[in-house]
Motif scaffolding. Structure first.
Motif, PDB file in Angstrom:
ATOM      1  N   PHE A 139       0.856  -1.188   0.000  1.00 19.20           N
ATOM      2  CA  PHE A 139       0.000   0.000   0.000  1.00 19.20           C
ATOM      3  C   PHE A 139       0.890   1.235   0.000  1.00 19.20           C
ATOM      4  O   PHE A 139       1.850   1.313   0.786  1.00 19.20           O
ATOM      5  N   THR A 166       3.541   0.478   2.853  1.00 21.36           N
ATOM      6  CA  THR A 166       3.337  -0.673   3.734  1.00 21.36           C
ATOM      7  C   THR A 166       3.285  -1.939   2.885  1.00 21.36           C
ATOM      8  O   THR A 166       2.386  -2.095   2.055  1.00 21.36           O
ATOM      9  N   PRO A 220      -1.076 -13.187  13.128  1.00 20.65           N
ATOM     10  CA  PRO A 220      -1.204 -12.038  14.017  1.00 20.65           C
ATOM     11  C   PRO A 220      -1.912 -10.863  13.349  1.00 20.65           C
ATOM     12  O   PRO A 220      -1.932 -10.758  12.123  1.00 20.65           O
ATOM     13  N   SER A 221      -2.482  -9.999  14.174  1.00 18.60           N
ATOM     14  CA  SER A 221      -3.192  -8.828  13.668  1.00 18.60           C
ATOM     15  C   SER A 221      -2.271  -7.996  12.777  1.00 18.60           C
ATOM     16  O   SER A 221      -1.109  -7.768  13.124  1.00 18.60           O
ATOM     17  N   GLY A 222      -2.793  -7.576  11.630  1.00 20.88           N
ATOM     18  CA  GLY A 222      -2.030  -6.711  10.728  1.00 20.88           C
ATOM     19  C   GLY A 222      -1.078  -7.456   9.809  1.00 20.88           C
ATOM     20  O   GLY A 222      -0.306  -6.836   9.076  1.00 20.88           O
ATOM     21  N   CYS A 223      -1.138  -8.789   9.789  1.00 19.08           N
ATOM     22  CA  CYS A 223      -0.160  -9.537   8.980  1.00 19.08           C
ATOM     23  C   CYS A 223      -0.556  -9.593   7.502  1.00 19.08           C
ATOM     24  O   CYS A 223       0.267  -9.943   6.666  1.00 19.08           O
ATOM     25  N   GLY A 224      -1.799  -9.282   7.180  1.00 21.36           N
ATOM     26  CA  GLY A 224      -2.187  -9.248   5.769  1.00 21.36           C
ATOM     27  C   GLY A 224      -3.281 -10.235   5.389  1.00 21.36           C
ATOM     28  O   GLY A 224      -3.545 -10.448   4.198  1.00 21.36           O
ATOM     29  N   LYS A 225      -3.993 -10.799   6.362  1.00 23.08           N
ATOM     30  CA  LYS A 225      -5.035 -11.796   6.067  1.00 23.08           C
ATOM     31  C   LYS A 225      -6.203 -11.181   5.294  1.00 23.08           C
ATOM     32  O   LYS A 225      -6.648 -11.722   4.285  1.00 23.08           O
ATOM     33  N   THR A 280      -6.134  -8.473   3.600  1.00 22.04           N
ATOM     34  CA  THR A 280      -5.621  -8.043   2.293  1.00 22.04           C
ATOM     35  C   THR A 280      -5.645  -9.221   1.315  1.00 22.04           C
ATOM     36  O   THR A 280      -6.058  -9.076   0.165  1.00 22.04           O
ATOM     37  N   GLU A 322      -9.113  -5.487  -4.224  1.00 25.61           N
ATOM     38  CA  GLU A 322      -7.839  -4.760  -4.296  1.00 25.61           C
ATOM     39  C   GLU A 322      -7.097  -5.285  -5.515  1.00 25.61           C
ATOM     40  O   GLU A 322      -7.221  -6.471  -5.854  1.00 25.61           O
ATOM     41  N   GLN A 349     -15.099  -8.136   8.019  1.00 26.47           N
ATOM     42  CA  GLN A 349     -14.913  -8.069   9.464  1.00 26.47           C
ATOM     43  C   GLN A 349     -16.008  -7.225  10.135  1.00 26.47           C
ATOM     44  O   GLN A 349     -16.400  -7.490  11.250  1.00 26.47           O
ATOM     45  N   GLU A 355     -13.134 -13.153   9.585  1.00 24.59           N
ATOM     46  CA  GLU A 355     -13.528 -13.126  11.004  1.00 24.59           C
ATOM     47  C   GLU A 355     -15.049 -13.011  11.148  1.00 24.59           C
ATOM     48  O   GLU A 355     -15.550 -12.080  11.795  1.00 24.59           O
ATOM     49  N   HIS A 361      -9.278 -15.553  14.393  1.00 23.18           N
ATOM     50  CA  HIS A 361      -8.213 -15.434  15.398  1.00 23.18           C
ATOM     51  C   HIS A 361      -8.288 -16.575  16.399  1.00 23.18           C
ATOM     52  O   HIS A 361      -7.471 -16.642  17.316  1.00 23.18           O
ATOM     53  N   ARG A 398       3.435  -9.365   9.494  1.00 22.44           N
ATOM     54  CA  ARG A 398       3.587  -8.669   8.215  1.00 22.44           C
ATOM     55  C   ARG A 398       5.061  -8.463   7.846  1.00 22.44           C
ATOM     56  O   ARG A 398       5.836  -8.121   8.738  1.00 22.44           O
TER      57      ARG A 398
HETATM   58  N1  ATP Z   1      -6.141   0.392   2.368  1.00 23.92           N
HETATM   59  C1  ATP Z   1      -5.006   0.346   3.034  1.00 23.92           C
HETATM   60  N2  ATP Z   1      -4.117   1.361   2.944  1.00 23.92           N
HETATM   61  C2  ATP Z   1      -2.934   1.321   3.600  1.00 23.92           C
HETATM   62  N3  ATP Z   1      -2.529   0.280   4.361  1.00 23.92           N
HETATM   63  C3  ATP Z   1      -3.373  -0.744   4.485  1.00 23.92           C
HETATM   64  C4  ATP Z   1      -4.651  -0.776   3.837  1.00 23.92           C
HETATM   65  N4  ATP Z   1      -5.260  -1.955   4.143  1.00 23.92           N
HETATM   66  C5  ATP Z   1      -4.410  -2.610   4.949  1.00 23.92           C
HETATM   67  N5  ATP Z   1      -3.283  -1.901   5.143  1.00 23.92           N
HETATM   68  C6  ATP Z   1      -2.123  -2.309   5.940  1.00 23.92           C
HETATM   69  O1  ATP Z   1      -1.751  -3.616   5.507  1.00 23.92           O
HETATM   70  C7  ATP Z   1      -1.366  -4.411   6.611  1.00 23.92           C
HETATM   71  C8  ATP Z   1      -2.207  -5.673   6.628  1.00 23.92           C
HETATM   72  O2  ATP Z   1      -3.545  -5.333   6.920  1.00 23.92           O
HETATM   73  P1  ATP Z   1      -4.717  -6.403   6.967  1.00 23.92           P
HETATM   74  O3  ATP Z   1      -5.979  -5.665   7.172  1.00 23.92           O
HETATM   75  O4  ATP Z   1      -4.612  -7.266   5.770  1.00 23.92           O
HETATM   76  O5  ATP Z   1      -4.300  -7.245   8.262  1.00 23.92           O
HETATM   77  P2  ATP Z   1      -5.055  -8.456   8.980  1.00 23.92           P
HETATM   78  O6  ATP Z   1      -4.102  -9.602   9.016  1.00 23.92           O
HETATM   79  O7  ATP Z   1      -6.371  -8.682   8.354  1.00 23.92           O
HETATM   80  O8  ATP Z   1      -5.219  -7.889  10.464  1.00 23.92           O
HETATM   81  P3  ATP Z   1      -6.413  -8.126  11.541  1.00 23.92           P
HETATM   82  O9  ATP Z   1      -6.222  -9.525  12.069  1.00 23.92           O
HETATM   83  O10 ATP Z   1      -6.148  -7.094  12.602  1.00 23.92           O
HETATM   84  O11 ATP Z   1      -7.716  -7.929  10.851  1.00 23.92           O
HETATM   85  C9  ATP Z   1      -1.528  -3.538   7.855  1.00 23.92           C
HETATM   86  O12 ATP Z   1      -0.263  -3.015   8.189  1.00 23.92           O
HETATM   87  C10 ATP Z   1      -2.458  -2.427   7.415  1.00 23.92           C
HETATM   88  O13 ATP Z   1      -2.147  -1.233   8.082  1.00 23.92           O
END
Ligand code: ATP
Ligand code: MG
Length: 267
Positions: free
Chosen positions: A20, A27, A48-53, A55, A64, A92, A167, A200, A218
């Motif tokens: 991103f 990121t 873990p939270s924020g790892c990209g699931k 995405t 996307e 979510q 989730e 989770h 991530r």
């Molecule tokens: N539209 C966006 N613009 C910028 N960064 C983004 C965007 N969407 C996600 N990110 C970043 O990409 C990374 C992965 O986000 P993602 O939502 O895929 O995580 P996740 O594994 O689903 O987390 P969670 O378990 O908390 O839902 C994070 O660092 C988030 O900040």
């Protein structure tokens, strides 16, 4: 209804990556991933939270655009599959239309899939997710867990061949969650739906899936790929078996080991 002849698709991610933004604030959410999700299987994604699931799910859904690589669903692009209503995703945050009732939100899935209105099907789905008597309510009148259950019912309405669940039970109370964990797979197993589910809960991942993929922090990479060959249908008895507990231990250990390689390790 979609023609029964349509088989569930496999999902192939080839060199799939997503960053991103650009420059110093970029990121990297996913670094190039090669993954295949078998047709008709349920795969749980843990990480873990924020790892990209999320995405990854959004890339599979075509919501996307990848920075590199591509996704095919039964050999087609996500856009082609969406156009034929072959795919449904629960987000979510439920993402319901606030001005529509529970019934109206679920029925909308049929309209978007160009399927005939089927009030009996909508009522069956409302009952399945335990919302009898709430068909006329609007999302603002429901709890977070109830809204999530409407989103699940909406996903199932058009009988998609590919189901992406992000989730889906996060806000649902423990008892209802367990009941949905037992009941919903019967539905998508009967239909032979390919399902990718983010959760989770390690227990839920094992209970629902044929395969658990554990991701590192991530940018996500797969740290464990665990086959779950427990008999179905699964119920509380299965959860008490040593085989079930062993799988939960394997997935937990992989999640923990993966986190030690990531940014949380320093804390
Ligand atoms: N539209 C966006 N613009 C910028 N960064 C983004 C965007 N969407 C996600 N990110 C970043 O990409 C990374 C992965 O986000 P993602 O939502 O895929 O995580 P996740 O594994 O689903 O987390 P969670 O378990 O908390 O839902 C994070 O660092 C988030 O900040
Ligand atoms: Mg997420």
């Amino acid at each position: 209804m979609l023609p029964d002849a349509l088989p569930p698709p496999d999902v192939c991610c080839l060199g799939l990556a997503k960053t991103f933004g650009s420059g110093p604030t970029a990121t990297e959410a996913l670094r190039p991933l090669d993954l295949t999700f078998a047709a008709g299987q349920t795969t749980a994604l843990l990480g873990p939270s924020g790892c990209g699931k999320s995405t990854l799910l959004r890339l599979v859904a075509g919501l996307e655009a990848p920075s590199a690589g591509h996704v095919t669903i039964g050999g087609n692009s996500p856009a082609q599959v969406c156009a034929r209503a072959g795919l449904a995703m629960a987000f979510q945050d439920a993402s319901l239309l606030p001005w529509r009732t529970v019934r109206g939100n679920i029925a909308l899935a049929l309209t978007l899939a160009r399927q005939p209105a089927d009030p009996a099907l909508v009522e069956r789905l409302i009952a399945l997710v335990g919302l009898d008597g709430f068909g006329d309510r609007r999302p603002a009148e429901l709890s977070g867990g109830m809204r999530q259950r409407v989103a699940i019912a909406r996903c199932l309405a058009a009988e998609p061949r590919l189901l992406l669940l992000d989730e889906p039970f996060g806000a649902v109370d423990e008892l209802t969650r367990l009941r949905l964990n037992f009941d919903l797979p019967r539905l998508w197993e009967k239909r032979g739906t390919t399902t990718i589910l983010v959760t989770h809960s390690v227990t839920e991942a094992v209970l629902l899936s044929d395969r658990v993929l554990v991701f590192s922090p991530r940018p996500a990479s797969v740290v464990a790929d665990i086959a779950v060959s427990l008999p179905r249908p699964r119920n509380r008895d299965v959860m008490a078996t040593p085989a079930f507990r062993d799988l939960v231990d394997q997935a937990s250990a992989a999640l923990w080991a993966g986190s030690l390689a990531g940014p949380l390790a320093a804390e």
